[in-house]
Design a protein around this motif. Structure first.
Motif, PDB file in Angstrom:
ATOM      1  N   ALA A  33       0.744  -1.207  -0.176  1.00  0.00           N
ATOM      2  CA  ALA A  33      -0.097   0.013   0.047  1.00  0.00           C
ATOM      3  C   ALA A  33       0.868   1.312  -0.154  1.00  0.00           C
ATOM      4  N   LYS A  34       0.534   2.266  -0.884  1.00  0.00           N
ATOM      5  CA  LYS A  34       1.157   3.506  -0.876  1.00  0.00           C
ATOM      6  C   LYS A  34       2.764   3.521  -0.875  1.00  0.00           C
ATOM      7  N   THR A  35       3.004   2.702  -2.102  1.00  0.00           N
ATOM      8  CA  THR A  35       4.310   2.706  -2.351  1.00  0.00           C
ATOM      9  C   THR A  35       4.583   3.174  -3.772  1.00  0.00           C
ATOM     10  N   GLY A  36       3.893   3.915  -4.291  1.00  0.00           N
ATOM     11  CA  GLY A  36       4.054   4.483  -5.710  1.00  0.00           C
ATOM     12  C   GLY A  36       3.677   3.650  -6.959  1.00  0.00           C
ATOM     13  N   ILE A  37       3.005   2.592  -6.720  1.00  0.00           N
ATOM     14  CA  ILE A  37       2.691   1.770  -7.914  1.00  0.00           C
ATOM     15  C   ILE A  37       1.882   2.229  -8.870  1.00  0.00           C
ATOM     16  N   ARG A  38       1.870   2.349 -10.079  1.00  0.00           N
ATOM     17  CA  ARG A  38       1.029   2.745 -11.071  1.00  0.00           C
ATOM     18  C   ARG A  38       0.909   1.797 -12.154  1.00  0.00           C
ATOM     19  N   GLY A  39      -0.123   2.016 -13.276  1.00  0.00           N
ATOM     20  CA  GLY A  39      -0.410   1.215 -14.363  1.00  0.00           C
ATOM     21  C   GLY A  39      -1.430   0.028 -13.895  1.00  0.00           C
ATOM     22  N   SER A  40      -1.359  -1.022 -14.390  1.00  0.00           N
ATOM     23  CA  SER A  40      -2.272  -2.106 -14.377  1.00  0.00           C
ATOM     24  C   SER A  40      -1.572  -3.024 -13.407  1.00  0.00           C
ATOM     25  N   LEU A  41      -2.610  -4.311 -13.323  1.00  0.00           N
ATOM     26  CA  LEU A  41      -2.089  -5.207 -12.388  1.00  0.00           C
ATOM     27  C   LEU A  41      -1.181  -6.214 -13.045  1.00  0.00           C
ATOM     28  N   PRO A  42       0.018  -6.746 -12.641  1.00  0.00           N
ATOM     29  CA  PRO A  42       0.474  -7.649 -13.608  1.00  0.00           C
ATOM     30  C   PRO A  42      -0.053  -9.030 -13.523  1.00  0.00           C
ATOM     31  N   ARG A  43      -0.031  -9.739 -14.605  1.00  0.00           N
ATOM     32  CA  ARG A  43      -0.954 -11.028 -14.846  1.00  0.00           C
ATOM     33  C   ARG A  43       0.012 -12.033 -13.868  1.00  0.00           C
ATOM     34  N   TRP A  44       1.102 -12.143 -13.567  1.00  0.00           N
ATOM     35  CA  TRP A  44       1.907 -13.097 -12.804  1.00  0.00           C
ATOM     36  C   TRP A  44       0.917 -13.354 -11.521  1.00  0.00           C
ATOM     37  N   LEU A  45       0.395 -12.345 -10.745  1.00  0.00           N
ATOM     38  CA  LEU A  45      -0.390 -12.582  -9.555  1.00  0.00           C
ATOM     39  C   LEU A  45      -1.167 -13.787  -9.740  1.00  0.00           C
ATOM     40  N   SER A  46      -1.894 -13.987 -11.041  1.00  0.00           N
ATOM     41  CA  SER A  46      -2.850 -14.944 -10.991  1.00  0.00           C
ATOM     42  C   SER A  46      -2.360 -16.525 -10.834  1.00  0.00           C
ATOM     43  N   SER A  47      -0.934 -16.402 -10.884  1.00  0.00           N
ATOM     44  CA  SER A  47      -0.221 -17.951 -10.662  1.00  0.00           C
ATOM     45  C   SER A  47       0.130 -18.199  -9.290  1.00  0.00           C
ATOM     46  N   THR A  48      -0.067 -17.149  -8.300  1.00  0.00           N
ATOM     47  CA  THR A  48       0.698 -17.207  -6.993  1.00  0.00           C
ATOM     48  C   THR A  48      -0.503 -17.796  -6.178  1.00  0.00           C
ATOM     49  N   SER A  49      -0.043 -18.215  -4.801  1.00  0.00           N
ATOM     50  CA  SER A  49      -0.836 -18.566  -3.845  1.00  0.00           C
ATOM     51  C   SER A  49      -1.154 -17.519  -2.757  1.00  0.00           C
ATOM     52  N   ILE A  50      -1.097 -16.397  -3.150  1.00  0.00           N
ATOM     53  CA  ILE A  50      -1.373 -15.384  -2.309  1.00  0.00           C
ATOM     54  C   ILE A  50      -2.514 -15.195  -1.563  1.00  0.00           C
ATOM     55  N   ASN A  51      -2.859 -15.251  -0.073  1.00  0.00           N
ATOM     56  CA  ASN A  51      -4.050 -15.125   0.470  1.00  0.00           C
ATOM     57  C   ASN A  51      -4.541 -13.835   0.950  1.00  0.00           C
ATOM     58  N   THR A  52      -3.180 -12.742   1.018  1.00  0.00           N
ATOM     59  CA  THR A  52      -3.725 -11.541   1.588  1.00  0.00           C
ATOM     60  C   THR A  52      -2.893 -10.515   0.539  1.00  0.00           C
ATOM     61  N   LEU A  53      -3.680  -9.554  -0.203  1.00  0.00           N
ATOM     62  CA  LEU A  53      -3.064  -8.664  -1.208  1.00  0.00           C
ATOM     63  C   LEU A  53      -3.710  -7.289  -0.770  1.00  0.00           C
ATOM     64  N   ASP A  54      -2.753  -6.288  -0.664  1.00  0.00           N
ATOM     65  CA  ASP A  54      -2.954  -5.076  -0.312  1.00  0.00           C
ATOM     66  C   ASP A  54      -2.084  -4.196  -1.137  1.00  0.00           C
ATOM     67  N   LEU A  55      -2.854  -3.534  -2.118  1.00  0.00           N
ATOM     68  CA  LEU A  55      -2.368  -2.478  -2.920  1.00  0.00           C
ATOM     69  C   LEU A  55      -3.085  -1.167  -2.944  1.00  0.00           C
ATOM     70  N   SER A  56      -3.511  -0.976  -1.979  1.00  0.00           N
ATOM     71  CA  SER A  56      -4.157   0.272  -1.614  1.00  0.00           C
ATOM     72  C   SER A  56      -3.623   1.581  -1.640  1.00  0.00           C
ATOM     73  N   ASP A  57      -3.834   2.624  -1.970  1.00  0.00           N
ATOM     74  CA  ASP A  57      -3.599   3.969  -1.986  1.00  0.00           C
ATOM     75  C   ASP A  57      -2.295   4.061  -3.062  1.00  0.00           C
ATOM     76  N   ASN A  58      -2.493   3.733  -4.320  1.00  0.00           N
ATOM     77  CA  ASN A  58      -1.387   3.447  -5.088  1.00  0.00           C
ATOM     78  C   ASN A  58      -2.231   4.271  -6.260  1.00  0.00           C
ATOM     79  N   ALA A  59      -1.553   4.204  -7.550  1.00  0.00           N
ATOM     80  CA  ALA A  59      -2.070   5.054  -8.818  1.00  0.00           C
ATOM     81  C   ALA A  59      -2.689   3.990  -9.669  1.00  0.00           C
ATOM     82  N   LEU A  60      -3.065   2.558  -9.231  1.00  0.00           N
ATOM     83  CA  LEU A  60      -3.470   1.627 -10.344  1.00  0.00           C
ATOM     84  C   LEU A  60      -4.481   1.922 -11.011  1.00  0.00           C
TER      85      LEU A  60
END
Length: 636
Positions: free
Chosen positions: A401-428
């Motif tokens: 969260a709030k680390t300066g990320i921009r643009g769209s979500l990377p597709r590689w996320l779909s092949s992970t086992s992530i159960n908690t994802l917080d990308l809030s307060d960015n410019a996605l």
């Protein structure tokens, strides 16, 4: 053969050849124990049933052991016993002063009886042979008897989890020189830790956590050379960590968290060469981390979060090869993340959120193949994009969260086992892609405060384990049913919280919302500032665990359904800035748990029902037809 058995029977029954019997129970000891039994008012598991005046306390009483002279040396009647099966029971009553007459007693264990009340009798100070005293996990009150200073043979003293008050007597602590374990945690003790603690050279365990202890940590604590366990957390300790603490070379656990300790971490911490678990979090520590912190060869968990530590992260942290968890969040660290962190091959949790860290993430961190949790949130890292090398890790939780990320979500996320994802307060930006439905392990998702648009893809239904969803402050559109009707997976995947406020979702909210298995146990539903339209569904009253309902600025019309009063756990109901009409149902306004209620700026009318909750007048204003307390009285 018959002659053999006859001879054997003779030998067994012959008084001259039988082993010497113990003396019968001493009358004074028996009376002391019966005095204790008489002070017990409830014994549901009959722990003391065998204690009768007609039987011998040495041979017939459970939990009592005697020496060869018939003197009671051991009384063990705890409320939690794990033998062939677990017995968890209680006793009501008090500690009888008569127990102080057991002059040969070595062990007294009345722990975990839950309901023993009253004070600890000062007569217990007469038990001069006592080596073990366990009175923990009861409801004992009063102070620690000063007479305990006479218990000079005492080795283990557990008084934890009671309601003891007063100070820790200096004279007692200084006299118990045989003590190896002292546990006074979970009481209401105040005052400072006596400096006489330094006399207890045999001490291996000292637990004082969860009291009201204040003052400084005494310098004399550094004399406890055999100490392996020190927990003084959850108190009000002030002052600095003494330099002398570095002398505790055998210390394996150090918990000083949740105090008010100031100053810097002493460089002498490098002397704690046996330390495995260190918690200094939730204090007021300042200054930089000493580079000597990298000289703790056995450290496994290091918790320093929620302080005011500054400076750069020491490169020497990379030497801590046994480190599995490091918590440095919510400090004031600056500079970059050292590439030496890549050497922490056993690291599973890395939490650095809420600092002033900047610069590029070292690519070398890809070596952290055991890393499961990475939290870099709220740092001015200027990431621009989520580093692609993160795909090579086996992360379960990723917080950026709030680390300066921009643009769209990377597709590689779909092949992970992530159960908690917080990308809030960015410019996605962009759409939530259909492949997002492949993240089937997700339990917590926060994409709030970004620039996402379009509707939620149908594949969202595949997030069968999702329980907490936060999409607020984006530009999402479409109907909310896509979220409400997602699938579940047995006991998981039932929503706890949903916040989709400040978007462009449309409604109306369907009456069938409660029929979705995903919605049955929701506790917080926040849909404010979406053009939903329609009315408030009566069926919301069937959400038996709902605590928070926010429907502010949703263009809602119709009446407030009285059925909402059936959701008895509701503490917050915010319905302001809509077009609601009719009266306020008394059943809703008189919900027993209600603490926050706001229906301002609607078209409501009639008398405000009498209610016990303290609700300001501002919560009812903007409704010209409303009257009655806390607004002006209704006109006759």
């Amino acid at each position: 053969m018959e002659i053999f058995y006859s001879l054997l029977l003779f030998l067994l029954l012959s008084p001259s050849l039988s082993p010497p019997a113990c003396e019968a129970c001493n009358a004074e000891d028996k009376g002391a124990l019966l005095g204790f039994k008489n002070s017990i008012t409830a014994d549901p598991s009959q722990l003391l049933q065998s204690w009768t005046s007609s039987t011998d306390c040495c041979s017939s009483w459970k939990g009592v052991a005697c020496n060869s002279e018939g003197r009671v040396v051991n009384v063990t009647r705890p409320g939690l016993v794990s033998d062939d099966f677990i017995l968890d029971t209680f006793m009501n009553g008090t500690l009888s002063p008569s127990l102080g007459n057991l002059s040969f007693l070595r062990v007294l264990d009345l722990s975990n009886l839950k309901n023993l009340q009253g004070s600890i009798p000062p007569e217990f100070g007469n038990l001069k042979h006592l080596t073990i005293l366990f009175l923990d996990t009861n409801q004992l009150t009063g102070s620690i008897p000063v007479t305990f200073k006479r218990l000079t043979k005492l080795e283990r003293l557990y008084l934890s989890n009671n309601d003891l008050s007063g100070t820790i007597p200096s004279s007692v602590i200084g006299s118990l020189t045989s003590l190896t374990e002292l546990d006074l945690s979970g009481n209401q003790l105040r005052g400072s830790i006596p400096a006489t603690i330094g006399r207890l050279g045999l001490m291996t365990k000292l637990d004082l956590h969860a009291n009201n202890i204040s003052g400084n940590l005494p310098t004399s604590i550094g004399k406890l050379k055999r100490l392996t366990y020190l927990d003084s957390s959850e108190n009000q300790i002030t002052g600095h960590i003494p330099e002398s603490i570095g002398g505790l070379s055998g210390l394996e656990l150090l918990y000083l968290n949740r105090n008010q300790i100031t100053g810097s971490i002493p460089s002498s911490i490098s002397g704690l060469i046996s330390l495995k678990f260190c918690r200094l979090s939730d204090n007021k520590l300042t200054g930089s981390l000493p580079s000597s912190i990298g000289e703790l060869p056995n450290i496994q968990r290091l918790s320093l979060q929620n302080n005011k530590l500054t400076g750069k992260l020491p490169v020497t942290l990379g030497r801590l090869g046994n480190l599995t968890e490091i918590y440095l969040s919510n400090n004031r660290f600056n500079g970059g993340i050292p590439s030496s962190f890549a050497n922490l091959q056993n690291l599973q949790i890395l939490e650095l959120s809420g600092n002033h860290l900047s610069g590029k993430l070292p690519n070398q961190l890809v070596k952290l193949q055991n890393l499961q949790v990475l939290d870099l949130s709220f740092n001015p890292l200027g990431l621009i994009s989520i580093p692609s090398w993160l795909a090579k890790l086996n992360l379960l939780q990723l917080m950026l969260a709030k680390t300066g990320i921009r643009g769209s979500l990377p597709r590689w996320l779909s092949s992970t086992s992530i159960n908690t994802l917080d990308l809030s307060d960015n410019a996605l930006t962009g759409k939530l892609p259909p492949w997002f439905g492949n993240m089937t392990n997700l339990a917590f998702l926060n994409l709030s405060n970004n620039g996402f648009h379009s509707s939620i893809p149908a594949e969202f239904k595949n997030l069968r384990r999702l329980m907490d969803l936060d999409l607020h402050s984006n530009k999402f559109s479409g109907h909310l049913d896509t979220i409400f009707t997602k699938e579940t997976e047995f006991a998981v995947g039932h929503f706890n919280t949903i916040d989709v406020s400040d978007n462009m979702f449309t409604g109306p909210i369907s009456e069938s919302i409660v029929q979705s298995s995903a919605m049955g146990s929701i506790t917080s539903l926040v849909l404010s500032y979406n053009p939903l339209g329609g009315s408030i569904p009566k069926s919301l009253g069937k959400l038996s665990e709902l605590q928070i309902l926010k429907l502010v600025g949703n263009e809602l019309s119709g009446e407030i359904p009285a059925e909402l009063g059936n959701a008895t756990e509701l503490t917050t109901i915010l319905l302001s800035r809509n077009k609601l009409t009719g009266a306020i149902p008394g059943k809703v306004l008189n919900l027993k748990q209600l603490k926050e209620f706001d229906v301002s700026d609607n078209w409501l009318s009639g008398m405000i029902p009498p209610h016990e909750a303290i609700i300001p007048a501002s919560a009812f204003t903007g409704n010209p037809g409303l009257c009655g307390a806390p607004l002006p009285p209704c006109k006759p």
